[in-house]
Write a protein that holds these residues in place. Structure first.
Motif, PDB file in Angstrom:
ATOM      1  N   ARG A   1      10.051  -2.784   3.767  1.00 15.25           N
ATOM      2  CA  ARG A   1       9.047  -3.719   4.263  1.00 15.25           C
ATOM      3  C   ARG A   1       8.506  -3.115   5.556  1.00 15.25           C
ATOM      4  NH1 ARG A   1      13.050  -8.645   5.408  1.00 15.25           N
ATOM      5  NH2 ARG A   1      14.758  -7.374   6.147  1.00 15.25           N
ATOM      6  N   GLY A   2       7.291  -3.444   5.895  1.00 18.31           N
ATOM      7  CA  GLY A   2       6.681  -2.864   7.085  1.00 18.31           C
ATOM      8  C   GLY A   2       6.096  -1.490   6.806  1.00 18.31           C
ATOM      9  N   GLU A   3       5.715  -0.820   7.873  1.00 18.03           N
ATOM     10  CA  GLU A   3       5.026   0.474   7.751  1.00 18.03           C
ATOM     11  C   GLU A   3       6.000   1.635   7.876  1.00 18.03           C
ATOM     12  OE1 GLU A   3       1.223   2.861   9.667  1.00 18.03           O
ATOM     13  OE2 GLU A   3       1.546   0.751  10.161  1.00 18.03           O
ATOM     14  N   ILE A   4       5.885   2.586   6.950  1.00 19.56           N
ATOM     15  CA  ILE A   4       6.727   3.780   6.930  1.00 19.56           C
ATOM     16  C   ILE A   4       5.857   4.967   7.346  1.00 19.56           C
ATOM     17  CG2 ILE A   4       8.226   5.235   5.523  1.00 19.56           C
ATOM     18  CD1 ILE A   4       9.103   2.205   5.880  1.00 19.56           C
TER      19      ILE A   4
ATOM     20  N   ALA B   1       4.438  -4.009   2.933  1.00 15.09           N
ATOM     21  CA  ALA B   1       4.889  -2.625   3.073  1.00 15.09           C
ATOM     22  C   ALA B   1       3.702  -1.673   2.987  1.00 15.09           C
ATOM     23  CB  ALA B   1       5.912  -2.279   1.997  1.00 15.09           C
ATOM     24  N   ILE B   2       3.716  -0.677   3.867  1.00 17.05           N
ATOM     25  CA  ILE B   2       2.729   0.399   3.834  1.00 17.05           C
ATOM     26  C   ILE B   2       3.515   1.706   3.893  1.00 17.05           C
ATOM     27  CG2 ILE B   2       0.764   1.490   4.975  1.00 17.05           C
ATOM     28  CD1 ILE B   2       0.223  -1.267   6.309  1.00 17.05           C
TER      29      ILE B   2
ATOM     30  N   VAL C   1       0.855  -1.182   0.000  1.00 16.05           N
ATOM     31  CA  VAL C   1       0.000   0.000   0.000  1.00 16.05           C
ATOM     32  C   VAL C   1       0.893   1.235   0.000  1.00 16.05           C
ATOM     33  CG1 VAL C   1      -1.742   1.319   1.271  1.00 16.05           C
ATOM     34  CG2 VAL C   1      -1.838  -1.191   1.244  1.00 16.05           C
ATOM     35  N   ILE C   2       0.690   2.088  -0.996  1.00 19.44           N
ATOM     36  CA  ILE C   2       1.415   3.355  -1.080  1.00 19.44           C
ATOM     37  C   ILE C   2       0.360   4.450  -1.096  1.00 19.44           C
ATOM     38  CG2 ILE C   2       2.987   4.771  -2.450  1.00 19.44           C
ATOM     39  CD1 ILE C   2       4.077   2.060  -3.570  1.00 19.44           C
ATOM     40  N   GLU C   3       0.369   5.289  -0.074  1.00 14.93           N
ATOM     41  CA  GLU C   3      -0.628   6.346   0.021  1.00 14.93           C
ATOM     42  C   GLU C   3      -0.241   7.528  -0.876  1.00 14.93           C
ATOM     43  OE1 GLU C   3      -1.102   7.026   4.251  1.00 14.93           O
ATOM     44  OE2 GLU C   3      -2.351   5.213   4.445  1.00 14.93           O
TER      45      GLU C   3
END
Length: 162
Positions: free
Chosen positions: A141-144, A126-127, A109-111
């Protein structure tokens, strides 16, 4: 099923494969897909949805896997790889290419308003939250966090957009 908005710009040298498993590939208005971008339905039945005014530069590869969602106003530099899938590999009694895939970690997911530098690899789960920046050559990987600036392998927090 491939849905390209009439106002999107797709290079004649881009390769967007249609899925035989029902994966949807959607490209929003005013988005641009450059030469030698490859969208490959592989590793699952996830959809690829690209928002509006997003640019994907030359040489990027997007595997559909467990799905990719890219928001609006995203800038993706050259030669990035999006791999929302995880191969199984632990069973030594079976050939590596016969082990299939592990369960999904949620796709990618890329906002909105995200910048991804050249040669970045983004993995399943990955977010990338709104406004973050990922430096060239990074592994994600994981949430940024939103508006954070990150780079490297392993990924390091470098600062914040102000």
């Amino acid at each position: 099923m491939i849905e390209i908005h009439p106002q999107a710009k797709i290079s004649k040298f881009a390769d967007i494969e249609d899925s035989i498993r029902g994966t949807r590939i959607v490209i929003g208005a005013y988005s641009s897909i450059d030469s030698f971008v490859k969208v490959k339905p592989a590793g699952g039945t996830g959809n690829v949805v690209i928002g509006e005014r997003t640019v994907i530069n030359s040489g990027c590869v997007l595997y559909t896997g467990n799905g990719i969602s890219i928001g609006n106003d995203v800038a993706i530099a050259a030669n990035c790889t999006f791999a929302p899938v995880n191969h199984a590999y632990k069973d030594k009694s079976r050939k590596i290419n016969q082990q299939g895939f592990l369960p999904s970690r949620g796709g990618i997911v890329i906002e909105d308003d995200v910048w991804i530098g050249a040669n970045v690899i983004i993995l399943d789960g990955a977010i990338l939250r709104t406004g973050c920046v990922i430096g060239a050559g990074s592994l994600v990987r994981g949430e940024i966090p939103a508006y954070s600036i990150q780079a490297g392998n392993p990924l390091r927090h470098l600062g914040w957009r102000e």
